[in-house]
Design an enzyme around this catalytic site. Sequence first.
Site, PDB file in Angstrom:
ATOM      1  CG  HIS A  67    -100.165 -60.718 -23.290  1.00  0.00           C
ATOM      2  ND1 HIS A  67    -100.638 -59.902 -24.296  1.00  0.00           N
ATOM      3  CD2 HIS A  67     -98.833 -60.508 -23.246  1.00  0.00           C
ATOM      4  CE1 HIS A  67     -99.624 -59.245 -24.838  1.00  0.00           C
ATOM      5  NE2 HIS A  67     -98.508 -59.584 -24.207  1.00  0.00           N
ATOM      6  CD  GLU A  68     -96.520 -61.142 -20.085  1.00  0.00           C
ATOM      7  OE1 GLU A  68     -95.440 -61.593 -20.530  1.00  0.00           O
ATOM      8  OE2 GLU A  68     -96.964 -60.032 -20.405  1.00  0.00           O
ATOM      9  CG  HIS A  71     -95.089 -63.113 -24.778  1.00  0.00           C
ATOM     10  ND1 HIS A  71     -94.910 -62.691 -26.080  1.00  0.00           N
ATOM     11  CD2 HIS A  71     -95.698 -62.085 -24.148  1.00  0.00           C
ATOM     12  CE1 HIS A  71     -95.408 -61.461 -26.209  1.00  0.00           C
ATOM     13  NE2 HIS A  71     -95.900 -61.074 -25.049  1.00  0.00           N
TER      14      HIS A  71
END
Length: 372
Positions: A67-68, A71
């Site tokens: 998820h990170e 980004h």
Amino acid sequence: MKSSLRLGKVLGIPIGINYTWFIIFVMVTLSLATAYFPNRYADWSQAGYWGVGMLTSLLFFASVLLHELAHSAVARAWGIPVRSITLFIFGGVANISREPDRPLSEFLIAIAGPASSLALALGFGLLWLGGQALNLEALAALGLYLAGINLSLALFNLVPGFPLDGGRVFRSIVWAVSGNMNRATRWAATLGRIIAVLMIVGGGILVVRGDWSGLWLAFIGWFLESAASQSVQQVHVRETLEGYTAADFASRGCQAVDHNMPLDWVVRDYVMPHGDQCFFVTDGQQAEGAVTWGQIRQVPRQRWGWTPVRQIMTSFNSLKPVAAGEGAYAVLERMLTEGQSLLPVIEGSHLIGLVRLESMLQFAQVRGSPKA
Ligand SMILES: [Zn+2]
């Protein structure tokens, strides 16, 4: 990355684990191995419960990391460097070096996280179906659990409370419509604080009713509240510095001192009689660095007599100077990012002065908050 363990690099970005994260790892594994799996699948061995529990926890960890990374990858594609990714008790944080400069890039960076969690939820959902079709109960169990976790990660992060991803999406939309990033941040942060307060109140009600998971909700709410008010403060600083340039903050009266001059001479000849705050350090011909009163003050006084200024100066060799016309907020951001307390300011190729972090922060505080 204080109090965290470095794992290595992915895509050139240092990955760290905060020690609080280990609490989560143990808690998730424990609850999976002793409650969640045994309650649903009665005929596994003890080793089976613990093995699948641990593997599931690790994949949970990998999901948060992905998820990170999503980004970060989008941020980098827009030319915004990512300093590090740290996983901690509430999930992960990608430490992105600065705010996006366009609503579109903000939108895409923010949405990339929940989108990747959603994709992972789909992937684990397929694993669940595959496990069922092949009659592999453990695989299906793992897939089902992780599909649910990733789905909740995506949904929770889409809550429109800044600085959650959903809040950033909300901000980018207000920003695109109004054309004003500061106003958009205020709106998004206000919404974030409202949601945070609701979480705290809701959590409190749950606890009163005997549901201890409310404590968790309240904790996240409190965390969200402090993050939201921090971003309001940041807007304050940005607005205060708006319209000013590096040249406005450049202290121009910096005296030139020889690089071999000991600190007590500098203090006795310049700081005490004239209150001078900044000095260029020269080798007799040109400035090779600079030093401020703030830096001198950090050296114990008994060492002033035998410490030459060049030993504590900020060398210009490793320092990219700022152009006189550069925006003050951008300069402040750079100083904070690079951990610099001063930067040389040039006009053309001519050194005109020094900008000091101390004076910028003081100015932003004095002008920024009505209380001061
Ligand atoms: Zn996110």
